[in-house]
Design a protein around this motif. Structure first.
Motif, mmCIF file in Angstrom:
data_model
loop_
_atom_site.group_PDB
_atom_site.id
_atom_site.type_symbol
_atom_site.label_atom_id
_atom_site.label_comp_id
_atom_site.label_asym_id
_atom_site.label_seq_id
_atom_site.Cartn_x
_atom_site.Cartn_y
_atom_site.Cartn_z
ATOM 1 N N ALA A 1 -59.181 -43.974 -15.262
ATOM 2 C CA ALA A 1 -57.382 -44.013 -15.601
ATOM 3 C C ALA A 1 -56.687 -44.059 -14.147
ATOM 4 O O ALA A 1 -55.750 -44.619 -14.082
ATOM 5 N N GLU A 2 -57.208 -43.421 -13.017
ATOM 6 C CA GLU A 2 -56.597 -43.430 -11.604
ATOM 7 C C GLU A 2 -56.745 -44.703 -10.986
ATOM 8 O O GLU A 2 -55.952 -45.141 -10.133
ATOM 9 N N ARG A 3 -57.960 -45.468 -10.989
ATOM 10 C CA ARG A 3 -58.182 -46.589 -10.239
ATOM 11 C C ARG A 3 -58.072 -47.920 -10.817
ATOM 12 O O ARG A 3 -58.285 -48.768 -10.110
ATOM 13 N N SER A 4 -58.427 -48.101 -12.068
ATOM 14 C CA SER A 4 -58.638 -49.411 -12.652
ATOM 15 C C SER A 4 -57.365 -50.110 -12.849
ATOM 16 O O SER A 4 -56.284 -49.227 -13.210
ATOM 17 N N ASP A 5 -57.181 -51.121 -13.334
ATOM 18 C CA ASP A 5 -55.997 -51.882 -13.640
ATOM 19 C C ASP A 5 -55.764 -51.667 -15.033
ATOM 20 O O ASP A 5 -56.833 -51.365 -15.915
ATOM 21 N N ARG A 6 -54.545 -51.395 -15.511
ATOM 22 C CA ARG A 6 -54.218 -50.979 -16.575
ATOM 23 C C ARG A 6 -54.891 -51.883 -17.829
ATOM 24 O O ARG A 6 -55.389 -51.448 -18.819
ATOM 25 N N ALA A 7 -54.672 -53.199 -17.719
ATOM 26 C CA ALA A 7 -55.279 -54.065 -19.126
ATOM 27 C C ALA A 7 -56.863 -53.667 -19.177
ATOM 28 O O ALA A 7 -57.285 -54.014 -20.439
ATOM 29 N N GLY A 8 -57.443 -53.524 -18.089
ATOM 30 C CA GLY A 8 -59.171 -53.499 -18.376
ATOM 31 C C GLY A 8 -59.511 -51.925 -18.564
ATOM 32 O O GLY A 8 -60.690 -51.726 -18.893
ATOM 33 N N GLN A 9 -58.741 -51.076 -18.636
ATOM 34 C CA GLN A 9 -58.830 -49.613 -18.891
ATOM 35 C C GLN A 9 -59.780 -49.537 -20.065
ATOM 36 O O GLN A 9 -60.748 -48.827 -20.365
ATOM 37 N N LEU B 1 -52.672 -47.596 -24.730
ATOM 38 C CA LEU B 1 -51.165 -47.350 -24.709
ATOM 39 C C LEU B 1 -50.736 -47.935 -23.140
ATOM 40 O O LEU B 1 -49.588 -48.581 -22.752
ATOM 41 N N VAL B 2 -51.591 -47.374 -22.244
ATOM 42 C CA VAL B 2 -51.357 -47.806 -20.754
ATOM 43 C C VAL B 2 -51.271 -49.269 -20.655
ATOM 44 O O VAL B 2 -50.699 -49.913 -20.073
ATOM 45 N N ALA B 3 -52.372 -49.893 -21.238
ATOM 46 C CA ALA B 3 -52.729 -51.293 -21.477
ATOM 47 C C ALA B 3 -51.314 -51.970 -21.750
ATOM 48 O O ALA B 3 -51.048 -53.223 -21.552
ATOM 49 N N GLU B 4 -50.728 -51.493 -22.850
ATOM 50 C CA GLU B 4 -49.530 -52.080 -23.444
ATOM 51 C C GLU B 4 -48.221 -51.801 -22.745
ATOM 52 O O GLU B 4 -47.417 -52.147 -23.295
ATOM 53 N N GLY B 5 -48.262 -50.992 -21.684
ATOM 54 C CA GLY B 5 -47.144 -50.536 -20.806
ATOM 55 C C GLY B 5 -46.272 -49.397 -21.393
ATOM 56 O O GLY B 5 -45.128 -49.340 -21.029
ATOM 57 N N HIS B 6 -46.991 -48.685 -22.232
ATOM 58 C CA HIS B 6 -46.182 -47.524 -22.704
ATOM 59 C C HIS B 6 -46.349 -46.347 -21.612
ATOM 60 O O HIS B 6 -47.155 -46.325 -20.957
ATOM 61 N N SER B 7 -45.442 -45.404 -21.693
ATOM 62 C CA SER B 7 -45.500 -44.107 -20.727
ATOM 63 C C SER B 7 -46.438 -43.251 -21.369
ATOM 64 O O SER B 7 -47.133 -43.130 -22.447
#
Length: 213
Positions: free
Chosen positions: A97-105, A159-165
């Protein structure tokens, strides 16, 4: 992928035989690690029967009474393995969650869990419940909670991958996709355990994730 994702229970150093040939007496905490390591190794044998404390004591060349000086029951030993699983996996969940790119999490979470299983086949039998049959019901409940928490982590990653808070309420779509990914992961773990550890969880993983993500 961090090395922590695939680490096994470490061999306690003080259990080594010194040059004199006299075995050092392990400290209480180190003996607990030896017991858990031996239990995990016994669970790695494909098709093995239920592990008994008598068999575990024989493997360690100690009495059953010696085991119970460190664990009150076999259930407590299995709970020690579950704690190792929880700490190992969710430490990596936080790292991703801290280090990976959002889309790949989301995909990295699934990959991490399956890599952990490949490295720790005995733990896999605990995760899918095979090693918990006829044991205290609370152990299976705890593993159920483990997968509930992992599914929640997947939902948050989607959610993070989709750009949500981070405070956003999961959409129906993200909740469904998280459920599918979690079910897929559990299915791969079950196949691994019940194939005698022949069918690797990561088999065709990239293609499988691509079809779901």
């Amino acid at each position: 992928m961090s090395e922590a994702a695939v680490n096994s229970i470490e061999e306690p150093r003080s259990a080594d035989v010194p040059a004199s040939g006299t075995r050092k007496r392990p400290k209480p905490g180190e003996r607990r690690v030896q017991i858990l390591r031996a239990l995990a190794e016994m669970l790695e044998k494909p098709g093995s029967e239920r592990v008994t404390t008598a068999a575990l004591a024989a493997r360690l060349d100690v009495s059953e009474a010696a085991l119970y000086r460190h664990f009150a029951s076999k259930a407590q030993m299995l709970e020690g393995l579950i704690e190792f699983i929880e700490q190992s996996v969710f430490t990596l969940v936080d790292e991703i969650a801290e280090r990976s790119d959002r889309a790949g999490q989301p995909g990295q979470l699934v990959s991490m869990l399956l890599q952990f299983a490949e490295k720790n086949p005995g733990m896999t039998r605990v995760m899918v419940g095979d090693a918990l049959v006829f044991e205290n019901e609370r152990l299976q409940q705890r593993m159920n909670l483990f997968f509930d928490k992992f599914e929640a982590a997947l939902r948050q990653a989607l959610l993070v991958a989709e750009g949500h808070s981070g405070d956003a309420v999961p959409s129906d779509d993200s909740a469904v996709r998280a459920s599918v990914l979690c079910a897929f992961s559990v299915g791969r773990l079950q196949r691994f355990a019940r194939s005698g550890f022949r069918r690797q969880p990561s088999e065709q993983l990239d293609a499988s994730l691509a079809s779901m993500l």
